[in-house]
Design an enzyme around this catalytic site. Structure first.
Site, short mmCIF file in Angstrom:
data_model
loop_
_atom_site.label_atom_id
_atom_site.label_comp_id
_atom_site.label_asym_id
_atom_site.label_seq_id
_atom_site.Cartn_x
_atom_site.Cartn_y
_atom_site.Cartn_z
N SER A 1 54.04 39.35 30.46
CA SER A 1 53.45 38.77 31.66
C SER A 1 52.82 37.43 31.29
O SER A 1 51.97 37.37 30.39
CB SER A 1 52.41 39.74 32.21
N LYS B 1 57.53 38.01 33.40
CA LYS B 1 56.85 38.01 34.71
C LYS B 1 55.95 36.79 34.78
O LYS B 1 55.21 36.50 33.83
CB LYS B 1 56.03 39.30 34.82
N LYS C 1 52.89 34.82 36.76
CA LYS C 1 51.81 34.93 37.74
C LYS C 1 51.96 33.75 38.69
O LYS C 1 52.18 32.61 38.24
CB LYS C 1 50.45 34.84 37.03
N ASP D 1 54.27 37.88 40.14
CA ASP D 1 53.12 38.71 40.55
C ASP D 1 52.05 37.81 41.15
O ASP D 1 51.56 36.89 40.50
CB ASP D 1 52.56 39.44 39.31
N GLU E 1 55.68 41.08 43.09
CA GLU E 1 54.62 42.08 42.94
C GLU E 1 53.37 41.71 43.75
O GLU E 1 52.88 40.59 43.66
CB GLU E 1 54.27 42.19 41.45
N ASP F 1 51.38 47.10 43.33
CA ASP F 1 50.54 47.37 42.16
C ASP F 1 49.18 47.82 42.68
O ASP F 1 48.94 49.04 42.86
CB ASP F 1 50.47 46.09 41.29
N LYS G 1 50.38 52.04 36.86
CA LYS G 1 49.43 51.89 35.76
C LYS G 1 48.64 53.18 35.77
O LYS G 1 47.93 53.46 36.73
CB LYS G 1 48.47 50.71 36.01
N GLY H 1 50.52 46.87 33.02
CA GLY H 1 49.58 46.77 31.90
C GLY H 1 48.27 46.16 32.33
O GLY H 1 48.20 45.45 33.35
#
Ligand code: SMG
Ligand code: MG
Length: 369
Positions: free
Chosen positions: A135, A161, A163, A188, A213, A238, A262, A290
């Site tokens: 990520s 991934k 952000k 995400d 996400e 999430d 998670k 995570g």
């Protein structure tokens, strides 16, 4: 089994680089670490709370307070026949799921060590290696982003991934996609957008992403269902999925095509496995998220990700992606096929480096029955 002793610590372990999301920045792991002792064995768990209430409502201080005042005394008074009993014991505690999970993970480890069974075996895992990705936080500019992603690709990560946030979404994603046309790529947003951004977010459909996400509010399901109707790319929830009921509501409303599980966010492995099973039944893939855990929490995530419906790579990178030195003596390393090996030793299968853990412990308290 009666738990004889509980040791709680709050730790501070700096990251190799700060991690920036759409709304905040983390510079160190501020988890709560739980150690349970019974029948001559011990079990370890990590509640991977942040320093502030930015990802969810919990912080290291709230987890510390709830753990000391309620969770530890309740566990000392109760009796456990199997690790799932922790979930039942804490059923009357509202929220505070990460704090609860720290104890629940430790109970799984303890039972596993006593029975000589690995956590993956206990949970019903079917894989020896789990596919993982990395990520990548918000970067100052696209040139830096491409450099950071290139470093991870060179290290062997096959799934990335990004952000994203308003002003840092379409162009960074386009740049990474153009440079790596075949990379498994996803984004995400950590709840930064609203339904008004639907047309804007639909531009992401052009980049062959695995998923988008948590674009909308951290506690929303309804608007995500509306947004999913306007996007081709699957939405992955999430923050919104904090329990198996939330997963059921999201599945019934078709609010997402994929779920990030998670175990810490949902109160532990018992709830996480329930969500896994429910999603499998509905034909919805899941993957393991995570929270920048130490090797203690990472071990629980890796074991969970060995279950069959974890069919997308997890946010479970190697220890060195996060820390110069981890608190376990057998840190996780990346295999050349972008996987982590699932520990086979009893319990979570990592060996805590107590001297090093002591050196990053900010406060500690012990409870005895
Ligand atoms: O553990 O590699 C990791 C981080 C994965 O991006 C990650 N987690 O929303 O999924 C998420 C974020 C939450 C991080 S809070 C600091
Ligand atoms: Mg997320």
């Amino acid at each position: 089994m009666k738990i004889e002793q509980i040791e709680l610590r709050r730790i501070e372990l700096p990251f190799v680089t700060p991690f920036e999301t759409s709304g905040w920045r983390e510079v160190a792991n501020h988890s709560l670490i739980v150690r349970l002792c019974a029948e001559g064995a011990e079990g370890w768990g990590e509640a991977p709370v942040g320093v502030g209430p930015w990802y969810n409502e919990e912080t290291q201080s709230t987890a510390w307070a709830i753990a000391r005042e309620y969770l530890a005394p309740m566990l000392l008074e109760g009796e456990l026949h199997r690790p799932e009993d922790v979930d039942a014991l804490y059923a009357r505690v509202r929220g505070n799921r990460m704090a609860r999970a720290g104890f629940e993970f430790a109970a799984w480890d303890l039972f596993g060590r006593l029975a000589g069974r690995s956590l993956s075996q206990m949970l019903g895992g079917t894989r020896e290696r789990v596919a993982v990705g990395v990520s990548v936080g918000v970067q100052p500019d696209i040139e830096s982003l491409l450099r950071v992603v290139a470093g991870y690709v060179a290290a062997g990560y096959r799934r990335v991934k990004l952000k994203i946030k308003p002003g840092w979404d379409i162009e960074p994603t386009r740049a990474v996609r153009e440079r790596w046309p075949d990379l498994l790529l996803q984004v995400d947003a950590n709840s930064i957008y609203s339904l008004d951004h639907a047309a804007h977010l639909a531009q992401l459909d052009a980049f062959n992403l695995l998923l988008i996400e948590q674009p909308l509010a951290h506690d929303d399901i309804i608007d995500h269902a509306k947004l999913q109707g306007r996007l081709k790319t699957p939405i992955c929830l999430d923050e919104s999925i904090v329990s198996s009921d939330h997963a059921r509501w999201a599945l019934e409303l078709r609010a997402c095509g994929i779920i990030n599980i998670k175990p810490s966010r949902v109160g532990g492995l018992t709830a996480a496995r329930r969500i896994h099973d429910m999603a499998a039944e509905a034909g919805v893939p899941v993957w393991c998220g995570g929270m920048l855990e130490t090797g203690i929490g990472r071990a629980a995530n890796v074991a969970l990700a060995s279950l069959p419906n974890f069919s997308l790579p997890g946010d479970i990178s190697a220890s060195e992606r996060y820390f110069q030195r981890d608190v376990v003596r057998n840190p996780f390393t990346l295999n050349p096929d972008s996987t982590l090996s699932v520990p086979t030793a009893p319990g979570i299968g990592v060996v805590v480096d107590e001297a090093f853990l002591d050196s990053v412990t900010v406060e500690r308290v012990t409870f005895t029955r």
